[in-house]
Enzyme design. Structure first.
Site, PDB file in Angstrom:
ATOM      1  CG  HIS A 251      -0.069   4.042   7.976  1.00 25.35           C
ATOM      2  ND1 HIS A 251      -1.044   3.566   7.135  1.00 25.35           N
ATOM      3  CD2 HIS A 251       1.023   3.267   7.769  1.00 25.35           C
ATOM      4  CE1 HIS A 251      -0.557   2.542   6.441  1.00 25.35           C
ATOM      5  NE2 HIS A 251       0.686   2.338   6.807  1.00 25.35           N
TER       6      HIS A 251
ATOM      7  CD  GLU B 281       2.545  -1.663   6.635  1.00 21.59           C
ATOM      8  OE1 GLU B 281       2.385  -0.494   7.015  1.00 21.59           O
ATOM      9  OE2 GLU B 281       2.857  -1.935   5.445  1.00 21.59           O
TER      10      GLU B 281
ATOM     11  CG  HIS C 183      -0.254   0.091   2.551  1.00 21.68           C
ATOM     12  ND1 HIS C 183      -0.760  -0.493   3.685  1.00 21.68           N
ATOM     13  CD2 HIS C 183       0.895   0.708   2.949  1.00 21.68           C
ATOM     14  CE1 HIS C 183       0.043  -0.239   4.713  1.00 21.68           C
ATOM     15  NE2 HIS C 183       1.047   0.490   4.282  1.00 21.68           N
TER      16      HIS C 183
ATOM     17  CG  HIS D 199       8.013  -1.292   4.310  1.00 24.48           C
ATOM     18  ND1 HIS D 199       7.144  -2.353   4.447  1.00 24.48           N
ATOM     19  CD2 HIS D 199       7.279  -0.192   4.639  1.00 24.48           C
ATOM     20  CE1 HIS D 199       5.948  -1.919   4.821  1.00 24.48           C
ATOM     21  NE2 HIS D 199       5.996  -0.610   4.970  1.00 24.48           N
TER      22      HIS D 199
HETATM   23  C1  DHB Z   1       6.169   3.742   2.996  1.00 24.24           C
HETATM   24  C2  DHB Z   1       5.584   2.485   3.162  1.00 24.24           C
HETATM   25  C3  DHB Z   1       4.507   2.310   4.015  1.00 24.24           C
HETATM   26  O1  DHB Z   1       3.911   1.102   4.259  1.00 24.24           O
HETATM   27  C4  DHB Z   1       3.969   3.406   4.683  1.00 24.24           C
HETATM   28  O2  DHB Z   1       2.879   3.203   5.441  1.00 24.24           O
HETATM   29  C5  DHB Z   1       4.544   4.663   4.541  1.00 24.24           C
HETATM   30  C6  DHB Z   1       5.643   4.829   3.700  1.00 24.24           C
HETATM   31  C7  DHB Z   1       7.307   3.949   2.072  1.00 24.24           C
HETATM   32  O3  DHB Z   1       7.884   2.983   1.549  1.00 24.24           O
HETATM   33  O4  DHB Z   1       7.673   5.104   1.821  1.00 24.24           O
HETATM   34 FE    FE Z   2       2.313   1.201   5.786  1.00 22.06          FE
END
Ligand code: DHB
Ligand code: FE
Length: 284
Positions: free
Chosen positions: A59, A240, A12, A193
């Site tokens: 978030h 996540e 997302h 991530h």
């Molecule tokens: C990013 C990824 C995410 O899941 C998020 O909630 C906010 C930023 C990113 O990769 O920049």
């Molecule tokens: Fe996220």
């Protein structure tokens, strides 16, 4: 009776929403990412459900550290795209399905999962980016959406096992709703991530692809993986991914039915700071 027809899984990343809204999808950086969703947009047109049950994470937009629901079901008639600091995304408002959402709340809570019922909630990129990836840029989203928010931002987070069991309770709830509705369940967020700290920028292709393999073929095994393994291997925001187990738990094979058909699989690095993964599984 209502039925779950398919499950969809996708990352997302908010920058994907910005790329769509700012007409940058054809740029060299973004083109390979959006190419991976061309099949999905056509599939979505050919297989439009009556309702999407969309598992996502907020978030710190609708919720804050004041109140942290582990599992929250959106029972409202509509949900407004949130202002995340740069203004709300220029996407349609999200129309809910209060009748089915209330039924699922009743069924799942009586099935021993203590959901928070949310009658008012703005929805951030966690919900709107998956809709954009799967539906493009329509004037209105193709069907009602029941937002289902999972806390994966503030510890303690729910276990993969709990998410997988909850998915099974959601399937039972959907199948006991007395209208002939075709329902898709989506699991969103991930893949690897980490946005902060010494390991910011972490991506783990090998682990991500093993997760995809296992989500398809051995979801009960994947459900036993502990939260700390997600964080260690896929980064702090990689957690996540436990949300995908809710959607996978709702598929028929988990209740003794035939294995689902894999219609589409896609993996791409990078999108902003994140590895992007995507699956479509159809029930048989
Ligand atoms: C990013 C990824 C995410 O899941 C998020 O909630 C906010 C930023 C990113 O990769 O920049
Ligand atoms: Fe996220």
């Amino acid at each position: 009776m209502a039925k779950i027809s398919a499950s969809v899984y996708t990352s997302h990343v908010p920058a994907i929403g910005a790329a769509i809204d700012l007409k940058k999808t054809g740029e060299a950086y973004w083109q390979p990412l959006f190419a991976g969703y061309e099949y999905s947009k056509q599939w979505m047109k050919d297989n439009t459900p009556d309702v999407i049950f969309l598992v996502f994470n907020d978030h710190a937009t609708a919720f804050s550290l004041d109140i942290i629901p582990t599992f929250a079901i959106g029972t409202a008639a509509e949900f407004t795209p949130a202002d995340e600091g740069w203004g709300p995304r220029p996407v349609p408002k999200v129309i809910g399905h209060p009748e089915l959402a209330s039924h699922i709340a009743q069924s799942v809570i009586q099935d021993d999962f203590d959901l928070t019922i949310v009658n008012r909630m703005d929805v951030d990129h966690g919900l709107t980016v998956p809709l954009s990836l799967m539906c493009g840029e329509p004037q209105a989203w193709p069907c009602p959406v029941i937002p289902f928010a999972v806390n994966v931002v503030q510890y303690p987070v729910p276990s993969g096992r709990r998410c997988f069991q909850l998915g099974q309770a959601i399937r039972r709830a959907v199948e006991s709703f007395d209208q002939d509705l075709k329902v898709q369940i989506w699991g969103t967020g991930g893949m690897s991530h980490q946005l902060q700290g010494a390991r910011a920028g972490l991506i783990n292709r090998e682990w991500d692809n093993a997760f995809l393999d296992r989500l398809i073929a051995d979801p009960a095994g994947q459900a036993e993986v502990s939260h700390i393994d997600y964080v260690r291997e896929a980064g702090s925001e990689g957690i996540e991914l436990v949300m995908w187990l809710i959607a996978r738990g709702a598929m028929s094979d988990i209740a003794g039915g035939p294995a689902p058909t894999l219609k589409h699989r896609f993996y791409h690095v990078p999108a902003s700071n994140t590895a992007v993964g995507h699956l479509i599984l159809e029930n048989n």
